[in-house]
Design a protein around this motif. Structure first.
Motif, PDB file in Angstrom:
ATOM      1  N   LEU A 105       0.819  -1.208   0.000  1.00 32.80           N
ATOM      2  CA  LEU A 105       0.000   0.000   0.000  1.00 32.80           C
ATOM      3  C   LEU A 105       0.855   1.261   0.000  1.00 32.80           C
ATOM      4  CD1 LEU A 105      -2.939   0.916   0.048  1.00 32.80           C
ATOM      5  CD2 LEU A 105      -2.793   0.942   2.529  1.00 32.80           C
ATOM      6  N   SER A 106       1.947   1.228   0.718  1.00 32.96           N
ATOM      7  CA  SER A 106       2.863   2.363   0.785  1.00 32.96           C
ATOM      8  C   SER A 106       4.280   1.802   0.782  1.00 32.96           C
ATOM      9  CB  SER A 106       2.607   3.178   2.052  1.00 32.96           C
ATOM     10  OG  SER A 106       3.515   4.245   2.137  1.00 32.96           O
ATOM     11  N   ALA A 107       4.735   1.404  -0.378  1.00 33.85           N
ATOM     12  CA  ALA A 107       6.018   0.715  -0.501  1.00 33.85           C
ATOM     13  C   ALA A 107       7.117   1.663  -0.971  1.00 33.85           C
ATOM     14  CB  ALA A 107       5.891  -0.438  -1.487  1.00 33.85           C
ATOM     15  N   MET A 108       8.339   1.316  -0.628  1.00 44.64           N
ATOM     16  CA  MET A 108       9.489   2.054  -1.108  1.00 44.64           C
ATOM     17  C   MET A 108       9.763   1.633  -2.550  1.00 44.64           C
ATOM     18  SD  MET A 108      13.406   2.028   0.323  1.00 44.64           S
ATOM     19  CE  MET A 108      13.744   0.331  -0.133  1.00 44.64           C
ATOM     20  N   GLU A 109       9.923   2.607  -3.429  1.00 37.21           N
ATOM     21  CA  GLU A 109      10.255   2.330  -4.830  1.00 37.21           C
ATOM     22  C   GLU A 109      11.770   2.414  -4.980  1.00 37.21           C
ATOM     23  OE1 GLU A 109       8.087   1.468  -7.220  1.00 37.21           O
ATOM     24  OE2 GLU A 109       6.411   1.621  -5.815  1.00 37.21           O
ATOM     25  N   HIS A 110      12.429   1.280  -5.077  1.00 37.35           N
ATOM     26  CA  HIS A 110      13.889   1.250  -5.216  1.00 37.35           C
ATOM     27  C   HIS A 110      14.245   0.091  -6.133  1.00 37.35           C
ATOM     28  CE1 HIS A 110      18.151   1.112  -4.192  1.00 37.35           C
ATOM     29  NE2 HIS A 110      17.987   2.324  -3.683  1.00 37.35           N
ATOM     30  N   PRO A 111      15.208   0.304  -7.045  1.00 38.17           N
ATOM     31  CA  PRO A 111      15.551  -0.772  -7.987  1.00 38.17           C
ATOM     32  C   PRO A 111      16.272  -1.963  -7.360  1.00 38.17           C
ATOM     33  CG  PRO A 111      16.976   1.128  -8.317  1.00 38.17           C
ATOM     34  CD  PRO A 111      15.935   1.532  -7.312  1.00 38.17           C
ATOM     35  N   ARG A 112      16.875  -1.774  -6.190  1.00 40.35           N
ATOM     36  CA  ARG A 112      17.661  -2.855  -5.615  1.00 40.35           C
ATOM     37  C   ARG A 112      17.140  -3.349  -4.266  1.00 40.35           C
ATOM     38  NH1 ARG A 112      24.219  -3.207  -4.728  1.00 40.35           N
ATOM     39  NH2 ARG A 112      24.165  -5.159  -3.571  1.00 40.35           N
ATOM     40  N   TYR A 113      16.687  -2.455  -3.417  1.00 42.83           N
ATOM     41  CA  TYR A 113      16.346  -2.811  -2.046  1.00 42.83           C
ATOM     42  C   TYR A 113      14.840  -2.778  -1.816  1.00 42.83           C
ATOM     43  CZ  TYR A 113      21.302  -2.005  -1.120  1.00 42.83           C
ATOM     44  OH  TYR A 113      22.654  -2.055  -1.137  1.00 42.83           O
ATOM     45  N   ASP A 114      14.409  -3.588  -0.862  1.00 45.54           N
ATOM     46  CA  ASP A 114      13.029  -3.568  -0.390  1.00 45.54           C
ATOM     47  C   ASP A 114      13.085  -3.564   1.130  1.00 45.54           C
ATOM     48  OD1 ASP A 114      10.294  -3.582  -0.389  1.00 45.54           O
ATOM     49  OD2 ASP A 114      10.075  -5.644  -1.064  1.00 45.54           O
ATOM     50  N   VAL A 115      12.204  -2.799   1.748  1.00 48.16           N
ATOM     51  CA  VAL A 115      12.119  -2.703   3.209  1.00 48.16           C
ATOM     52  C   VAL A 115      10.647  -2.762   3.579  1.00 48.16           C
ATOM     53  CG1 VAL A 115      12.532  -1.225   5.216  1.00 48.16           C
ATOM     54  CG2 VAL A 115      14.210  -1.286   3.364  1.00 48.16           C
ATOM     55  N   TRP A 116      10.309  -3.503   4.632  1.00 50.01           N
ATOM     56  CA  TRP A 116       8.935  -3.524   5.107  1.00 50.01           C
ATOM     57  C   TRP A 116       8.896  -3.724   6.612  1.00 50.01           C
ATOM     58  CZ3 TRP A 116      11.185  -7.272   2.177  1.00 50.01           C
ATOM     59  CH2 TRP A 116      11.170  -8.586   2.640  1.00 50.01           C
ATOM     60  N   VAL A 117       7.750  -3.409   7.204  1.00 49.45           N
ATOM     61  CA  VAL A 117       7.533  -3.462   8.646  1.00 49.45           C
ATOM     62  C   VAL A 117       7.008  -4.840   9.028  1.00 49.45           C
ATOM     63  CG1 VAL A 117       6.256  -2.456  10.579  1.00 49.45           C
ATOM     64  CG2 VAL A 117       6.943  -1.016   8.649  1.00 49.45           C
ATOM     65  N   LEU A 118       7.597  -5.429  10.059  1.00 51.35           N
ATOM     66  CA  LEU A 118       7.084  -6.697  10.587  1.00 51.35           C
ATOM     67  C   LEU A 118       6.162  -6.455  11.779  1.00 51.35           C
ATOM     68  CD1 LEU A 118      10.225  -9.008  10.449  1.00 51.35           C
ATOM     69  CD2 LEU A 118       8.316  -8.886   8.843  1.00 51.35           C
ATOM     70  N   ARG A 119       6.634  -5.652  12.758  1.00 52.15           N
ATOM     71  CA  ARG A 119       5.831  -5.405  13.954  1.00 52.15           C
ATOM     72  C   ARG A 119       6.464  -4.287  14.779  1.00 52.15           C
ATOM     73  NH1 ARG A 119       8.407  -7.599  18.394  1.00 52.15           N
ATOM     74  NH2 ARG A 119      10.068  -9.041  17.883  1.00 52.15           N
ATOM     75  N   CYS A 120       5.679  -3.764  15.695  1.00 57.08           N
ATOM     76  CA  CYS A 120       6.186  -2.815  16.680  1.00 57.08           C
ATOM     77  C   CYS A 120       6.767  -3.595  17.858  1.00 57.08           C
ATOM     78  CB  CYS A 120       5.071  -1.904  17.184  1.00 57.08           C
ATOM     79  SG  CYS A 120       4.467  -0.715  15.985  1.00 57.08           S
ATOM     80  N   ILE A 121       7.676  -2.981  18.565  1.00 56.26           N
ATOM     81  CA  ILE A 121       8.222  -3.570  19.790  1.00 56.26           C
ATOM     82  C   ILE A 121       7.391  -3.039  20.950  1.00 56.26           C
ATOM     83  CG2 ILE A 121      10.221  -3.732  21.301  1.00 56.26           C
ATOM     84  CD1 ILE A 121      11.947  -3.315  18.755  1.00 56.26           C
ATOM     85  N   VAL A 122       6.659  -3.938  21.596  1.00 51.50           N
ATOM     86  CA  VAL A 122       5.733  -3.572  22.666  1.00 51.50           C
ATOM     87  C   VAL A 122       6.202  -4.256  23.946  1.00 51.50           C
ATOM     88  CG1 VAL A 122       3.329  -3.663  23.425  1.00 51.50           C
ATOM     89  CG2 VAL A 122       3.859  -3.427  20.992  1.00 51.50           C
TER      90      VAL A 122
END
Length: 147
Positions: A105-122
């Motif tokens: 839905l709100s992804a980083m546009e990069h030709p080489r890397y991808d980053v995403w959120v797994l969870r918050c630290i609670v």
């Protein structure tokens, strides 16, 4: 006419109260767990960042600005505000909110890397452990083949 205005005002107040209640259902976390992927090499890894902390990974500098989670169910949703810089560019390659449940839905546009959120630290919350799925036994399909 007065009844209609009073009713309209009451509906507006109820809508504002519902919006505020929904906004209050999220809590600020101490940090977040993110996952990165280098699509060129296939390497992947997890980063655990505190709020305001940054980490370098290849050409990327990933900074966690904020992480929010649903107060009544930390496993249900995590949303993190990230600022991601690439050393080969002047402007950030990503600055905004990422949702754990909908990374595209709100992804980083990069030709080489991808980053995403797994969870918050609670504090006090331990996420469920992922167990390995046993491999299927191919011997069962080979029975009787030599008969």
């Amino acid at each position: 006419m007065k009844k209609a205005l009073v009713l309209l005002g009451a509906m507006a107040f109820a809508g504002t109260a519902a919006t505020q209640a929904a906004a209050q259902s999220f809590s600020e976390a101490e940090g977040a767990v993110l996952r990165w992927l280098d699509t060129l090499t296939g390497r992947t890894g997890d980063l655990e960042l505190s709020r305001g902390q940054a980490a370098n990974n290849g050409r990327l500098t990933i900074q966690l600005d904020s992480c929010r989670y649903m107060a009544d169910n930390p496993a249900a949703e995590a949303e993190a505000h990230l600022t991601i810089l690439d050393s080969s560019r002047e402007q950030p390659v990503f600055s905004g909110w990422m949702l754990a449940s909908a990374p595209a839905l709100s992804a980083m546009e990069h030709p080489r890397y991808d980053v995403w959120v797994l969870r918050c630290i609670v504090p006090g919350y331990k996420p469920p452990e992922v167990t390995d799925v046993p491999e299927e036994n191919d011997e069962a399909t080979d029975e009787g083949a030599g008969e």
